[in-house]
Design a protein around this motif. Sequence first.
Motif, PDB file in Angstrom:
ATOM      1  N   GLU A 247      -5.531   6.877   4.319  1.00 27.10           N
ATOM      2  CA  GLU A 247      -4.763   7.666   3.349  1.00 27.10           C
ATOM      3  C   GLU A 247      -3.270   7.430   3.503  1.00 27.10           C
ATOM      4  O   GLU A 247      -2.778   7.192   4.613  1.00 27.10           O
ATOM      5  CB  GLU A 247      -5.056   9.152   3.546  1.00 27.10           C
TER       6      GLU A 247
ATOM      7  N   ILE B 115       0.842  -1.206   0.000  1.00 32.69           N
ATOM      8  CA  ILE B 115       0.000   0.000   0.000  1.00 32.69           C
ATOM      9  C   ILE B 115       0.872   1.248   0.000  1.00 32.69           C
ATOM     10  O   ILE B 115       0.629   2.204  -0.748  1.00 32.69           O
ATOM     11  CB  ILE B 115      -0.968  -0.023   1.210  1.00 32.69           C
TER      12      ILE B 115
ATOM     13  N   THR C 208      -3.121   7.849  -2.150  1.00 33.13           N
ATOM     14  CA  THR C 208      -4.395   7.129  -2.221  1.00 33.13           C
ATOM     15  C   THR C 208      -5.465   7.894  -2.998  1.00 33.13           C
ATOM     16  O   THR C 208      -6.487   7.317  -3.362  1.00 33.13           O
ATOM     17  CB  THR C 208      -4.905   6.824  -0.799  1.00 33.13           C
TER      18      THR C 208
ATOM     19  N   THR D 110      -4.236  -0.782  -3.276  1.00 33.12           N
ATOM     20  CA  THR D 110      -5.070   0.331  -2.800  1.00 33.12           C
ATOM     21  C   THR D 110      -5.723  -0.067  -1.481  1.00 33.12           C
ATOM     22  O   THR D 110      -6.308  -1.153  -1.389  1.00 33.12           O
ATOM     23  CB  THR D 110      -6.165   0.644  -3.845  1.00 33.12           C
TER      24      THR D 110
END
Lengths: 240, 380
Positions: free
Chosen positions: A67, A56, A76, A62
């Motif tokens: 965020e 991530i 993000t 994702t």
Amino acid sequence: MTDPSIAVRCSAITKSFPAGDGMVEVLHGIDFDVPAGELTMLVGPSGCGKTTLISIIAGILTPTSGEVEISGNPLTRMSDAAKVAFRRSNVGFIFQQYNLLPALTAAENAAIPLVAAGMPLARAAGSAATILERIGMGAHLGKLPNQLSGGQQQRAAIARALVHAPRLIVCDEPTAALDAEAGQTVLEILRDAALAPDRAVIVVTHDTRIYSFADRIASMEDGRIKAVRTASHALLSEAA
Amino acid sequence: MNGVALRILLGDRAKYIGLIFGIAFSTMLMSNQISIFAGLMLRTAGQILDAREADVWVMDPRVEYVDEIEPMTDMQLGRVRGVDGVDWAVPFFKGLTVAHTRDGMLQQIILLGVDDATLTGVAPQLVLGSVEQLKQPDAMIIDRAGFQFMWPQEEPGLGKVVELNDHRAVIVGISDASAPFTTYPVVYTKYSNARNYVGRTRKQMSFVLVHARPGVDIHQLAQRITAETGLKALTWRDFTWATIGYYLKRTGIPVNFGITVALGFIVGAAVVGQTFYIFVLENLRQFGALKAMGVANGTILRMVLLQAMVVAGIGYAIGIGLCAGFFEITSRVSISLRGFELPWEVALGTACTVLVIIVIASFASLRKVMVVDPAIVFRG
């Protein structure tokens, strides 16, 4: 206002994967900062979510929610295409299995990020050669991966991660396939060559022998960051 | 990244060669079989194509193709000549007879009788002698392959005498007539001689060859001839296709060749498809790493397509070269194999088919590459 001393900022990150008829959450609201100019290790037992978190942070996965900011850039919130372009310029990767292209020489492999950005292969290999020489690979520029030892292949991978001067370097178990001595050498090179005031290095590892190279260690358990300790902290000395 | 794609391709020599072999084999098989098929079909219409002066062929309405003869009376020639737009019209005889040589050999021949005055309809290329010599008594022109068929140990030459239906005939010319569908020698003689060679009957004229006046549309002329005489009139091109169409419909030739061509396509697609799929599958992790490092899907797509196109291009070049070489060699080995060649239309068609094969072969692989999760590289 973005804090320039923070290279990576993760806020309330969750990630769920489909399992059977439902979803299983593997990251549970992670808040995590990675300071610039430091080497941060992410440690923890298998299945605790380290690889998911690093994927991530690197922008190749994702999150379900939360965020990620890299040097103030909201990763993000970017489109897929923007994320790909961002990775190309700002993220360097070092993998457990090196993932060098078998048909390319060490210099050409190290040049891939520059080639991906549009530089001709020959010129990019020239730029990569400078970095390879800096990390003691000057004698192996023209060798194919199968002509290199594991340590040498990982050094070629380090050069590949550095060649485009990214702001973040992500390493996944960089010493897992190496013996102790080669692992130590690789980490020494990584620390010396990769660390810069405006760059952060994140290393996911199980290898307790290399904890001493960390400025900071974040330990994970069951999809959560349990503790973040600095170099002076007891965890480092315990691990050593 | 094109250079990188090519290096990845060339790096795996065994698969690279396997892919090229697959395409080359497929190209060779398809182009070779289609060319032979096209050559055979053209042979069926060889005599039409050799009579280049004729714009329109006129025949009995029941005739379907050039080898099916229903003779007409000579009176029909005058009726055709009277149609508006006809520049000239001449009789043309086509039949089969047996030639006896002086050494006792006999040989079935295709006998073509051309107009005594104009000698219209003789194959345009002569290897020895001249068309004018045909006006001499008992003169005949034989094709080179036919001469070698009848006198295999001798070089083609003039002056040989044969007997046709108890009539003497002397070879005054050697032609380069198109190869017929059968292997029979093609013999040209005057129309009046031809009638003697097969025995006179009331109706003997096989066709009327017509040349249109300048500026007259030959399709319209053919329609006018049919309307005014009740005979079938076809332009040389339509008659060629009618003849080819007859063999296509009434023989198993297209099916046999079609099966071989289909096999070439299927084998090519299967071999190349499977090899390419495995090649991509083995490089999937590398493609995943490239994606993780920020190489866009579009770039990866171009890389795989470039690899596919390079393999297709080289394989096609080798295959089509082998095919052309095959025809070059076979035409030298035996004169009876003359006329078989690689038409540019076949080369182009095969190129398009190879393109289809490589697109099919790439499709499954491309899908795999497109959906590969770059996070694959984080799994040891």
